[in-house]
Design a protein around this motif. Structure first.
Motif, PDB file in Angstrom:
ATOM      1  N   ARG A   1       0.832  -1.214   0.000  1.00  0.00           N
ATOM      2  CA  ARG A   1       0.000   0.000   0.000  1.00  0.00           C
ATOM      3  C   ARG A   1       0.863   1.259   0.000  1.00  0.00           C
ATOM      4  NH1 ARG A   1      -4.249  -2.385   4.456  1.00  0.00           N
ATOM      5  NH2 ARG A   1      -5.602  -3.507   2.995  1.00  0.00           N
ATOM      6  N   ARG A   2       1.954   1.239   0.772  1.00  0.00           N
ATOM      7  CA  ARG A   2       2.844   2.404   0.819  1.00  0.00           C
ATOM      8  C   ARG A   2       3.532   2.615  -0.532  1.00  0.00           C
ATOM      9  NH1 ARG A   2       4.476   4.693   5.555  1.00  0.00           N
ATOM     10  NH2 ARG A   2       5.291   6.245   4.096  1.00  0.00           N
ATOM     11  N   LEU A   3       3.910   1.525  -1.176  1.00  0.00           N
ATOM     12  CA  LEU A   3       4.560   1.623  -2.481  1.00  0.00           C
ATOM     13  C   LEU A   3       3.629   2.232  -3.524  1.00  0.00           C
ATOM     14  CD1 LEU A   3       6.454  -1.807  -2.647  1.00  0.00           C
ATOM     15  CD2 LEU A   3       7.458   0.459  -2.332  1.00  0.00           C
ATOM     16  N   ARG A   4       2.359   1.881  -3.452  1.00  0.00           N
ATOM     17  CA  ARG A   4       1.400   2.457  -4.391  1.00  0.00           C
ATOM     18  C   ARG A   4       1.213   3.955  -4.117  1.00  0.00           C
ATOM     19  NH1 ARG A   4       2.126   0.964  -8.232  1.00  0.00           N
ATOM     20  NH2 ARG A   4       0.217   1.852  -9.087  1.00  0.00           N
ATOM     21  N   GLN A   5       1.236   4.325  -2.824  1.00  0.00           N
ATOM     22  CA  GLN A   5       1.113   5.746  -2.466  1.00  0.00           C
ATOM     23  C   GLN A   5       2.320   6.539  -2.949  1.00  0.00           C
ATOM     24  OE1 GLN A   5       0.644   5.661   1.777  1.00  0.00           O
ATOM     25  NE2 GLN A   5      -1.422   4.794   1.698  1.00  0.00           N
ATOM     26  N   MET A   6       3.509   5.903  -2.933  1.00  0.00           N
ATOM     27  CA  MET A   6       4.736   6.575  -3.355  1.00  0.00           C
ATOM     28  C   MET A   6       4.852   6.662  -4.869  1.00  0.00           C
ATOM     29  SD  MET A   6       7.835   5.473  -0.789  1.00  0.00           S
ATOM     30  CE  MET A   6       8.184   4.112  -1.837  1.00  0.00           C
ATOM     31  N   GLY A   7       4.030   5.906  -5.558  1.00  0.00           N
ATOM     32  CA  GLY A   7       4.078   5.934  -7.009  1.00  0.00           C
ATOM     33  C   GLY A   7       5.254   5.181  -7.579  1.00  0.00           C
ATOM     34  N   THR A   8       5.561   4.017  -7.019  1.00  0.00           N
ATOM     35  CA  THR A   8       6.648   3.190  -7.551  1.00  0.00           C
ATOM     36  C   THR A   8       6.260   2.668  -8.924  1.00  0.00           C
ATOM     37  OG1 THR A   8       5.668   1.338  -6.387  1.00  0.00           O
ATOM     38  CG2 THR A   8       7.503   2.430  -5.316  1.00  0.00           C
ATOM     39  N   PRO A   9       7.200   2.085  -9.651  1.00  0.00           N
ATOM     40  CA  PRO A   9       6.879   1.547 -10.974  1.00  0.00           C
ATOM     41  C   PRO A   9       5.690   0.583 -10.943  1.00  0.00           C
ATOM     42  CG  PRO A   9       9.241   1.536 -10.634  1.00  0.00           C
ATOM     43  CD  PRO A   9       8.635   1.954  -9.342  1.00  0.00           C
ATOM     44  N   ILE A  10       5.081   0.382 -12.073  1.00  0.00           N
ATOM     45  CA  ILE A  10       3.887  -0.463 -12.196  1.00  0.00           C
ATOM     46  C   ILE A  10       4.196  -1.874 -11.685  1.00  0.00           C
ATOM     47  CG2 ILE A  10       2.241  -1.466 -13.839  1.00  0.00           C
ATOM     48  CD1 ILE A  10       2.808   0.983 -15.621  1.00  0.00           C
ATOM     49  N   PRO A  11       3.305  -2.448 -10.872  1.00  0.00           N
ATOM     50  CA  PRO A  11       3.540  -3.796 -10.344  1.00  0.00           C
ATOM     51  C   PRO A  11       3.677  -4.824 -11.465  1.00  0.00           C
ATOM     52  CG  PRO A  11       1.698  -2.741  -9.214  1.00  0.00           C
ATOM     53  CD  PRO A  11       2.047  -1.868 -10.373  1.00  0.00           C
ATOM     54  N   ASP A  12       4.541  -5.827 -11.236  1.00  0.00           N
ATOM     55  CA  ASP A  12       4.642  -6.942 -12.172  1.00  0.00           C
ATOM     56  C   ASP A  12       3.997  -8.175 -11.541  1.00  0.00           C
ATOM     57  OD1 ASP A  12       6.434  -7.634 -10.228  1.00  0.00           O
ATOM     58  OD2 ASP A  12       8.199  -7.670 -11.529  1.00  0.00           O
ATOM     59  N   HIS A  13       4.057  -9.308 -12.236  1.00  0.00           N
ATOM     60  CA  HIS A  13       3.378 -10.493 -11.712  1.00  0.00           C
ATOM     61  C   HIS A  13       4.066 -11.029 -10.456  1.00  0.00           C
ATOM     62  CE1 HIS A  13       6.466 -12.484 -14.215  1.00  0.00           C
ATOM     63  NE2 HIS A  13       6.344 -13.499 -13.398  1.00  0.00           N
ATOM     64  N   PHE A  14       5.378 -10.738 -10.295  1.00  0.00           N
ATOM     65  CA  PHE A  14       6.062 -11.161  -9.074  1.00  0.00           C
ATOM     66  C   PHE A  14       5.499 -10.411  -7.861  1.00  0.00           C
ATOM     67  CE2 PHE A  14       9.475 -12.136 -12.212  1.00  0.00           C
ATOM     68  CZ  PHE A  14       9.582 -13.483 -11.944  1.00  0.00           C
ATOM     69  N   MET A  15       5.391  -9.090  -7.982  1.00  0.00           N
ATOM     70  CA  MET A  15       4.858  -8.289  -6.882  1.00  0.00           C
ATOM     71  C   MET A  15       3.448  -8.745  -6.526  1.00  0.00           C
ATOM     72  SD  MET A  15       4.336  -4.140  -6.512  1.00  0.00           S
ATOM     73  CE  MET A  15       6.057  -3.804  -6.142  1.00  0.00           C
ATOM     74  N   CYS A  16       2.623  -8.956  -7.532  1.00  0.00           N
ATOM     75  CA  CYS A  16       1.245  -9.389  -7.290  1.00  0.00           C
ATOM     76  C   CYS A  16       1.210 -10.742  -6.580  1.00  0.00           C
ATOM     77  CB  CYS A  16       0.480  -9.477  -8.611  1.00  0.00           C
ATOM     78  SG  CYS A  16       0.154  -7.879  -9.381  1.00  0.00           S
ATOM     79  N   SER A  17       2.089 -11.661  -6.995  1.00  0.00           N
ATOM     80  CA  SER A  17       2.079 -12.996  -6.390  1.00  0.00           C
ATOM     81  C   SER A  17       2.519 -12.968  -4.932  1.00  0.00           C
ATOM     82  CB  SER A  17       2.964 -13.952  -7.193  1.00  0.00           C
ATOM     83  OG  SER A  17       4.323 -13.559  -7.126  1.00  0.00           O
ATOM     84  N   PHE A  18       3.514 -12.127  -4.609  1.00  0.00           N
ATOM     85  CA  PHE A  18       3.979 -12.049  -3.222  1.00  0.00           C
ATOM     86  C   PHE A  18       2.899 -11.462  -2.316  1.00  0.00           C
ATOM     87  CE2 PHE A  18       8.382 -11.495  -5.275  1.00  0.00           C
ATOM     88  CZ  PHE A  18       8.569 -12.864  -5.319  1.00  0.00           C
ATOM     89  N   VAL A  19       2.215 -10.429  -2.802  1.00  0.00           N
ATOM     90  CA  VAL A  19       1.151  -9.809  -2.001  1.00  0.00           C
ATOM     91  C   VAL A  19      -0.021 -10.779  -1.861  1.00  0.00           C
ATOM     92  CG1 VAL A  19      -0.369  -7.828  -1.733  1.00  0.00           C
ATOM     93  CG2 VAL A  19       1.877  -7.523  -2.769  1.00  0.00           C
ATOM     94  N   LEU A  20      -0.330 -11.511  -2.912  1.00  0.00           N
ATOM     95  CA  LEU A  20      -1.413 -12.504  -2.842  1.00  0.00           C
ATOM     96  C   LEU A  20      -1.104 -13.587  -1.819  1.00  0.00           C
ATOM     97  CD1 LEU A  20      -2.361 -12.962  -6.605  1.00  0.00           C
ATOM     98  CD2 LEU A  20      -3.898 -12.212  -4.785  1.00  0.00           C
ATOM     99  N   LYS A  21       0.157 -13.996  -1.755  1.00  0.00           N
ATOM    100  CA  LYS A  21       0.555 -15.002  -0.760  1.00  0.00           C
ATOM    101  C   LYS A  21       0.312 -14.478   0.653  1.00  0.00           C
ATOM    102  CE  LYS A  21       3.993 -17.742  -1.490  1.00  0.00           C
ATOM    103  NZ  LYS A  21       5.331 -18.354  -1.694  1.00  0.00           N
ATOM    104  N   ALA A  22       0.657 -13.216   0.876  1.00  0.00           N
ATOM    105  CA  ALA A  22       0.421 -12.599   2.192  1.00  0.00           C
ATOM    106  C   ALA A  22      -1.073 -12.514   2.478  1.00  0.00           C
ATOM    107  CB  ALA A  22       1.062 -11.213   2.237  1.00  0.00           C
ATOM    108  N   CYS A  23      -1.850 -12.109   1.476  1.00  0.00           N
ATOM    109  CA  CYS A  23      -3.312 -11.989   1.640  1.00  0.00           C
ATOM    110  C   CYS A  23      -3.928 -13.337   1.997  1.00  0.00           C
ATOM    111  CB  CYS A  23      -3.948 -11.459   0.361  1.00  0.00           C
ATOM    112  SG  CYS A  23      -3.584  -9.733   0.008  1.00  0.00           S
ATOM    113  N   THR A  24      -3.439 -14.398   1.356  1.00  0.00           N
ATOM    114  CA  THR A  24      -3.967 -15.736   1.619  1.00  0.00           C
ATOM    115  C   THR A  24      -3.657 -16.167   3.043  1.00  0.00           C
ATOM    116  OG1 THR A  24      -3.662 -16.318  -0.714  1.00  0.00           O
ATOM    117  CG2 THR A  24      -3.951 -18.135   0.830  1.00  0.00           C
ATOM    118  N   ARG A  25      -2.449 -15.849   3.505  1.00  0.00           N
ATOM    119  CA  ARG A  25      -2.052 -16.257   4.858  1.00  0.00           C
ATOM    120  C   ARG A  25      -2.859 -15.569   5.939  1.00  0.00           C
ATOM    121  NH1 ARG A  25       4.167 -16.089   5.994  1.00  0.00           N
ATOM    122  NH2 ARG A  25       3.349 -16.970   7.937  1.00  0.00           N
ATOM    123  N   VAL A  26      -3.302 -14.325   5.677  1.00  0.00           N
ATOM    124  CA  VAL A  26      -4.054 -13.575   6.699  1.00  0.00           C
ATOM    125  C   VAL A  26      -5.520 -13.408   6.307  1.00  0.00           C
ATOM    126  CG1 VAL A  26      -1.991 -12.349   7.453  1.00  0.00           C
ATOM    127  CG2 VAL A  26      -3.448 -11.309   5.718  1.00  0.00           C
TER     128      VAL A  26
END
Length: 427
Positions: free
Chosen positions: A111-136
């Motif tokens: 969420r902080r990275l999106r607020q900072m305007g980092t480069p567009i997410p790739d499939h790696f970033m999405c997969s890591f966040v999805l793994k965290a979302c699944t765990r919690v």
């Protein structure tokens, strides 16, 4: 200092000419030796001051900064780094959080990275966040990632699609998971296994078995999910039938399969198959698995082979859990060896293992068969007073049985009247 000079400290392979000019005095700068943002800033300042050719490890920079909420500082360092793929260090950090003990931090970081305007997410970033979302079980952030994947055209990535579907299923959104499954233009064995295993966990065995029957390719996990599902819903005969079919297919059972089949054998009293599975488990080296051993004890006890169950129990020694002890205590009580059950309980307490509700069912059974009314009353009281275990209907049933066998019918009737739940047919 020019922008070019500032960037030199990040170069990992400087030219020979630069190395002569920029080498610091005799003491060598260790650019990796920092554990706090303050230490990082000190090393950073020293590198700039000495115009050193040493580089800061960007993955460690972002990890330290993320842990201490210094995102903007890390962001600036990444921008100064020449030829830096800015997503890589952040993805490293997200992976570290998602797979570690702080999956919530991965979601916060995203969420902080999106607020900072980092480069567009790739499939790696999405997969890591999805793994965290699944765990919690964070379905809200998961839906945001799903939207990103669709918007950025990442849905062609099968691994990402499987992770999104898995998240929906784990969070109880089975309709969304099934909709995604049905719309997927491509599926692999992982896709099918996710859907089948989650349907089994949700108790929808009919639909799970329907998918199992039409699945183009099955692996051990697929068969094990269905076998476990049949055992869980009380269809042990079907579970055994499926296991035998799996063997005919030439697939090698794993430890989870063995546990499921042994549980089915225990329900059916199928000692012959149980022994055969036990032999296979020993040949496969599964005798060191605690779950396999515990299920073996339960199977032998329920099939009337108390001696074989005790042999497995004795071989466990240091690996015994509360399940091991409780199964053996219940076995001795069930077969009329009440004294041995009580001795085993004392040994269990002496070994530092805390009893659970199943342990006390076995103990109350033992007291009932031996006519130990006072000891039974003591166990019933100790269960709540010492271990905070709320009595279930099975415990009340044991207590009523204990009192009735001792001729204390009035007291048994009072127990039934004062129970916090309605009595069943057994009571």
């Amino acid at each position: 200092m020019s922008s070019r000079t500032k960037k030199m400290m990040f170069c990992s392979t400087p030219s020979h000419h630069h190395q002569k000019v920029l080498d610091p005095p005799p003491s060598t700068v260790n650019a990796t030796n920092f554990n706090t943002v303050l230490e990082l800033k000190q090393i950073h300042a020293l590198l700039v001051k000495t115009q050193s050719h040493h580089s800061l490890p960007l993955t460690r920079v972002v990890l330290i900064c993320a842990l201490t909420n210094h995102f903007s500082y890390a962001h600036k360092i990444l921008h100064l780094s020449p030829n830096s793929q800015e997503l890589f260090p952040w993805n490293f950090c997200l992976k570290h959080f998602a797979e570690g003990e702080s999956p919530h931090d991965a979601i916060t970081l995203f969420r902080r990275l999106r607020q900072m305007g980092t480069p567009i997410p790739d499939h790696f970033m999405c997969s890591f966040v999805l793994k965290a979302c699944t765990r919690v079980s964070d379905i809200q952030t998961g839906r945001i990632i799903h939207a990103f994947a669709v918007k950025l055209g990442l849905t062609a990535n099968l691994v990402l699609q499987n992770m999104i579907m898995h998240l929906y299923a784990v969070c109880g959104e089975m309709s969304d998971a099934r909709l995604m499954f049905d719309k997927m233009p491509q599926r692999d064995v992982v896709t099918w296994n996710i859907m089948i295993s989650q349907l089994v966990k949700a108790g929808d065995f009919r639909v799970a078995y329907g998918l199992f029957c039409v699945m183009p390719e099955r692996n051990v996990k697929t068969w094990t999910s269905m076998i476990s599902g049949f055992v869980r819903c009380g269809k042990s005969e079907e579970a055994v039938g499926l296991f035998l079919e799996m063997e005919r297919e030439g697939l090698m059972p794993n430890e989870v399969t063995v546990v499921a089949v042994l549980a089915a054998c225990a329900d059916l009293g199928d000692l012959e198959l149980g022994k055969s599975v036990h032999q296979f488990a020993d040949r496969s080296g599964f005798h060191g698995n605690v779950h396999v051993c515990n299920t073996l004890i339960d199977m032998y006890v329920k099939c009337g082979c108390l001696e074989e169950g005790y042999r497995v129990f004795e071989a466990m020694r240091e690996r015994r859990t509360v399940v091991s002890w409780s199964s053996m205590i219940a076995g001795f009580a069930m077969h009329g060896y009440g004294e041995k059950a009580l001795e085993l309980y004392d040994e269990m307490i002496g070994s530092g293992v805390e009893p659970n509700h199943v342990t006390f069912i076995g103990l109350l059974h033992a007291c009932s068969h031996m006519g130990l009314v006072e000891k039974g009353r003591e166990f019933f009281a100790t269960m709540t007073r010492a271990y905070g275990i709320v009595p279930r209907i099975e415990h009340y049933g044991c207590l009523v049985d204990l009192l009735s066998r001792a001729g204390l019918l009035k007291e048994a009737h009072e127990v039934i009247i004062n129970m916090p739940m309605l009595p069943n047919g057994v009571i």
